[in-house]
Write a protein that holds these residues in place. Structure first.
Motif, PDB file in Angstrom:
ATOM      1  N   LYS A  88       0.855  -1.186   0.000  1.00 30.84           N
ATOM      2  CA  LYS A  88       0.000   0.000   0.000  1.00 30.84           C
ATOM      3  C   LYS A  88       0.891   1.235   0.000  1.00 30.84           C
ATOM      4  N   VAL A  89       0.913   1.920  -1.119  1.00 30.33           N
ATOM      5  CA  VAL A  89       1.696   3.149  -1.263  1.00 30.33           C
ATOM      6  C   VAL A  89       0.733   4.260  -1.651  1.00 30.33           C
ATOM      7  N   GLY A  90       0.462   5.148  -0.720  1.00 32.05           N
ATOM      8  CA  GLY A  90      -0.562   6.158  -0.957  1.00 32.05           C
ATOM      9  C   GLY A  90      -1.913   5.486  -1.116  1.00 32.05           C
ATOM     10  N   ASN A 137      23.585   2.102  -9.919  1.00 33.03           N
ATOM     11  CA  ASN A 137      23.635   2.239 -11.376  1.00 33.03           C
ATOM     12  C   ASN A 137      23.944   3.687 -11.763  1.00 33.03           C
ATOM     13  N   GLU A 138      24.761   3.878 -12.795  1.00 31.37           N
ATOM     14  CA  GLU A 138      25.180   5.215 -13.208  1.00 31.37           C
ATOM     15  C   GLU A 138      24.110   5.949 -14.010  1.00 31.37           C
ATOM     16  N   ASP A 139      23.150   5.233 -14.572  1.00 33.29           N
ATOM     17  CA  ASP A 139      22.100   5.848 -15.368  1.00 33.29           C
ATOM     18  C   ASP A 139      21.093   6.540 -14.440  1.00 33.29           C
ATOM     19  N   PRO A 140      20.879   7.847 -14.599  1.00 36.20           N
ATOM     20  CA  PRO A 140      19.951   8.558 -13.691  1.00 36.20           C
ATOM     21  C   PRO A 140      18.525   8.032 -13.757  1.00 36.20           C
ATOM     22  N   ASP A 141      18.091   7.527 -14.925  1.00 37.90           N
ATOM     23  CA  ASP A 141      16.739   6.973 -15.031  1.00 37.90           C
ATOM     24  C   ASP A 141      16.594   5.706 -14.188  1.00 37.90           C
ATOM     25  N   VAL A 142      17.608   4.845 -14.249  1.00 37.66           N
ATOM     26  CA  VAL A 142      17.581   3.614 -13.458  1.00 37.66           C
ATOM     27  C   VAL A 142      17.642   3.953 -11.974  1.00 37.66           C
ATOM     28  N   ARG A 143      18.450   4.942 -11.642  1.00 32.27           N
ATOM     29  CA  ARG A 143      18.541   5.355 -10.232  1.00 32.27           C
ATOM     30  C   ARG A 143      17.226   5.954  -9.749  1.00 32.27           C
ATOM     31  N   GLU A 144      16.480   6.571 -10.667  1.00 35.47           N
ATOM     32  CA  GLU A 144      15.167   7.114 -10.286  1.00 35.47           C
ATOM     33  C   GLU A 144      14.222   5.993  -9.870  1.00 35.47           C
ATOM     34  N   ILE A 145      14.233   4.893 -10.630  1.00 33.16           N
ATOM     35  CA  ILE A 145      13.424   3.730 -10.253  1.00 33.16           C
ATOM     36  C   ILE A 145      13.872   3.218  -8.896  1.00 33.16           C
ATOM     37  N   ALA A 146      15.194   3.087  -8.758  1.00 32.99           N
ATOM     38  CA  ALA A 146      15.747   2.576  -7.507  1.00 32.99           C
ATOM     39  C   ALA A 146      15.339   3.445  -6.327  1.00 32.99           C
ATOM     40  N   GLN A 151      12.465   4.384  -1.373  1.00 33.60           N
ATOM     41  CA  GLN A 151      11.689   5.238  -0.480  1.00 33.60           C
ATOM     42  C   GLN A 151      10.307   4.673  -0.169  1.00 33.60           C
ATOM     43  N   ASN A 152       9.666   4.060  -1.158  1.00 31.41           N
ATOM     44  CA  ASN A 152       8.263   3.678  -1.012  1.00 31.41           C
ATOM     45  C   ASN A 152       8.021   2.217  -0.675  1.00 31.41           C
ATOM     46  N   VAL A 153       8.994   1.360  -0.964  1.00 25.21           N
ATOM     47  CA  VAL A 153       8.814  -0.072  -0.719  1.00 25.21           C
ATOM     48  C   VAL A 153       9.782  -0.585   0.333  1.00 25.21           C
ATOM     49  N   PHE A 154      10.984  -0.042   0.335  1.00 34.27           N
ATOM     50  CA  PHE A 154      12.064  -0.656   1.108  1.00 34.27           C
ATOM     51  C   PHE A 154      12.377   0.041   2.426  1.00 34.27           C
ATOM     52  N   LEU A 155      12.611   1.358   2.386  1.00 42.25           N
ATOM     53  CA  LEU A 155      13.218   2.059   3.514  1.00 42.25           C
ATOM     54  C   LEU A 155      12.430   1.941   4.811  1.00 42.25           C
ATOM     55  N   SER A 288       3.540   3.872   5.892  1.00 39.04           N
ATOM     56  CA  SER A 288       2.981   4.340   7.159  1.00 39.04           C
ATOM     57  C   SER A 288       2.556   3.149   8.010  1.00 39.04           C
ATOM     58  N   GLU A 289       1.834   3.430   9.089  1.00 36.18           N
ATOM     59  CA  GLU A 289       1.343   2.426  10.037  1.00 36.18           C
ATOM     60  C   GLU A 289       2.496   1.789  10.837  1.00 36.18           C
ATOM     61  N   ASP A 290       2.157   1.340  12.033  1.00 38.33           N
ATOM     62  CA  ASP A 290       3.154   0.691  12.889  1.00 38.33           C
ATOM     63  C   ASP A 290       3.358  -0.768  12.485  1.00 38.33           C
ATOM     64  N   PHE A 291       2.348  -1.378  11.880  1.00 39.72           N
ATOM     65  CA  PHE A 291       2.481  -2.784  11.492  1.00 39.72           C
ATOM     66  C   PHE A 291       3.103  -2.876  10.108  1.00 39.72           C
ATOM     67  N   THR A 292       3.646  -4.057   9.799  1.00 38.71           N
ATOM     68  CA  THR A 292       4.335  -4.240   8.514  1.00 38.71           C
ATOM     69  C   THR A 292       3.440  -4.821   7.439  1.00 38.71           C
ATOM     70  N   ARG A 293       2.492  -5.668   7.839  1.00 38.31           N
ATOM     71  CA  ARG A 293       1.639  -6.289   6.826  1.00 38.31           C
ATOM     72  C   ARG A 293       0.371  -6.828   7.469  1.00 38.31           C
ATOM     73  N   ILE A 294      -0.627  -7.065   6.609  1.00 42.93           N
ATOM     74  CA  ILE A 294      -1.867  -7.719   7.022  1.00 42.93           C
ATOM     75  C   ILE A 294      -2.052  -8.952   6.150  1.00 42.93           C
ATOM     76  N   THR A 295      -2.280 -10.082   6.785  1.00 46.59           N
ATOM     77  CA  THR A 295      -2.582 -11.328   6.074  1.00 46.59           C
ATOM     78  C   THR A 295      -4.064 -11.635   6.221  1.00 46.59           C
ATOM     79  N   GLU A 296      -4.703 -11.961   5.109  1.00 43.64           N
ATOM     80  CA  GLU A 296      -6.101 -12.419   5.130  1.00 43.64           C
ATOM     81  C   GLU A 296      -6.088 -13.890   4.733  1.00 43.64           C
TER      82      GLU A 296
END
Length: 382
Positions: A88-90, A137-146, A151-155, A288-296
Motif C-alpha cells: 500500500k503506497v498512498g 547504477n550510473e544511469d539517472p533513469d535507473v537510479r530514479e526507479i531505484a 523510499q516507497n517499498v524498502f526504507l 505508514s502504520e506501525d504494522f508491517t503487513r496484514i494477512t487475510e
C-alpha cells in the motif's frame, strides 16, 4: 523405549530429521517439544470461526528442489498457490517485489516503456536485482526507479521490520528485496509454489506418525537433557546416541555470553463479519502504520466454506526473551555472528551433537532449504 536419537524441536527441521532416521535408518527417535503442539512456527489451526489460520504468521511453501517436494508430498496433497503480495503506497496497491507491472502503474506509458527498455538492456529479462545494487547504477533513469523503490517499498518497511537503517542490515537480508525484471507478479520464482491442502499441522502429524518415533510435548529439553563434562545425559543417564538440537543455542547454555539478538513479532488477529477485507492474501504497509503487513487467511489457504474473514496484523519488535515472546529473525552482523560462534564452539566438545535450524544455526532458512538440510543431516547419521 530405548532411543537411538533425540531431537529437540518438532518444527520442519526436527520432524524431517526424525522421519528419515526412523524410516530409513530404523532408529528409535524421541522428539522433545517445548510447545503444546508440533509443527513449530508452521503450525496452523482453525480459529473460533472455522477459518484456518497460521498462528505464527503466514508460511508459504515454495521450492525448486525436486527431492524436497517429493519427500513432503508423501505426507500431504497440495493446493497450488502462486503467492502475490501488494504494497500500500498512498492510495495504490502495487505488486511487490517491484516488477514491470509495478513500473507501468507508477509511471506514464511513454516513460515506463523507456525505463523498461533500459532495465531489460542492463539486467536482462527475468533477473532479480537487489535494490542496493540498483541504486549504484550510473544511469539517472535507473537510479530514479531505484530511489522510488527505496523510499516507497524498502526504507520504512525495513526500518520497521528490523529496527535498523538499511545500510546497517546484512546483504543477505537486503538481497531478499529485489526489483524483478518481468511481468510475473508472484512473490517467489520457484517451480513449485503451494500450500498443504489440509494445512501444515496434518502434514506434520503424518510425518511424525511412525512406530519408531515418540513425541513428547510441553517439555523443555533442559528438564531431561544435561550437558556436563563433555557428556550428554538424558534423565540422569549418559546418552551416547545422536542429539539434534533445533532450539535457541544461547538458551542451551543459559545465556552464558549474553543473549543473541533477534527480531520478534506481535500478532493481532481480528475476525470480521464481512466476506473480504483486502482481497489479497498479504498487503505490505511499506510507508505508514506501525504494522508491517496484514494477512487475510482465506486468500492464503483457498478456504471457501467460511463465514466472515480473519486477518492478522504484524508488529515487529526487539526480542527480549520475556515470557510469550518468540525469536523469529536473527539479526546478522559481525558482532552477533562472533557471539554465535562462541556458543557454537561450546557444542563441539559433545560427541554426536548436531545443530540444525534457524535458532540453532542463527541464520535464515526457507522451509524447503531447512527440509533439505535436515534430510541430508539425518542421512549422514544413518
Amino acid at each position: 523405549m530405548k532411543y537411538d536419537a533425540i531431537i529437540v524441536g518438532a518444527g520442519i527441521a526436527g520432524a524431517t530429521a526424525a522421519r528419515i532416521l526412523a524410516e530409513e535408518g530404523n532408529k528409535k527417535v524421541l522428539v522433545i517439544e517445548r510447545r503444546s503442539h508440533i509443527g513449530g512456527n508452521c503450525f496452523d489451526e482453525f480459529d473460533d470461526y472455522g477459518i484456518l489460520i497460521h498462528t505464527y504468521g503466514p508460511h508459504i511453501f515454495h521450492t525448486g528442489e525436486e527431492s524436497v517436494r517429493e519427500f513432503l508430498s508423501r505426507f500431504t496433497e497440495w493446493y497450488d498457490f502462486g503467492h502475490e503480495v501488494v504494497a500500500k503506497v498512498g492510495d495504490q496497491l502495487i505488486p511487490v517485489p517491484f516488477n514491470l507491472n509495478t513500473l507501468h502503474m507508477v509511471y506514464d506509458q511513454e516513460k515506463a516503456d523507456r525505463l523498461e527498455k533500459k532495465l531489460l538492456e542492463e539486467y536482462g529479462g527475468g533477473s532479480r536485482v537487489p535494490i542496493m545494487k540498483l541504486r549504484e547504477n550510473e544511469d539517472p533513469d535507473v537510479r530514479e526507479i531505484a530511489e522510488y523503490v527505496y523510499q516507497n517499498v524498502f526504507l520504512r518497511y525495513t526500518m520497521k521490520q528490523w529496527g535498523q537503517k538499511p545500510e546497517d542490515i546484512s546483504p543477505e537480508v537486503t538481497g531478499r528485496v529485489p526489483v524483478v525484471i518481468s511481468y510475473d507478479n508472484r512473490y517467489f520464482k520457484d517451480k513449485y509454489q503451494s500450500m498443504p491442502l489440509h494445512g501444515y499441522t496434518p502434514m506434520f502429524e503424518a510425518m511424525l506418525d511412525h512406530e519408531n518415533i515418540e513425541v513428547c510435548l510441553n517439555t523443555d529439553c533442559s528438564e531431561v537433557l544435561k550437558f556436563e563434562d563433555r557428556k550428554i545425559f538424558f534423565k540422569g543417564d549418559e546418552f551416547t546416541g545422536d542429539v539434534i538440537y533445533t532450539g535457541a543455542i544461547d538458551e542451551l547454555f543459559d545465556l552464558r555470553f549474553g543473549r543473541l539478538p533477534y527480531r520478534s513479532l506481535d500478532f493481532k488477529f481480528e475476525h470480521l463479519d464481512q466476506d473480504s477485507f483486502q482481497g489479497h492474501s498479504v498487503v505490505n504497509y511499506t510507508v505508514s502504520e506501525d504494522f508491517t503487513r496484514i494477512t487475510e487467511f482465506k486468500y492464503l489457504t483457498g478456504q471457501k466454506d467460511t463465514n466472515g474473514t480473519t486477518i492478522v496484523r504484524e508488529y515487529p519488535f526487539a526480542y527480549t526473551g520475556a515470557e510469550g515472546e518468540i525469536p523469529y529473525y536473527a539479526i546478522l552482523n559481525e558482532d552477533n555472528e562472533n557471539l554465535y560462534n562462541k556458543y557454537k564452539t561450546m557444542t563441539e566438545e559433545f560427541e554426536n551433537f548436531h545443530l540444525l535450524g534457524r535458532l540453532a544455526e542463527y541464520k535464515y532458512y526457507n522451509i524447503d532449504a531447512m527440509t533439505l538440510k535436515a534430510m541430508e543431516l539425518a542421512r549422514t547419521l544413518i
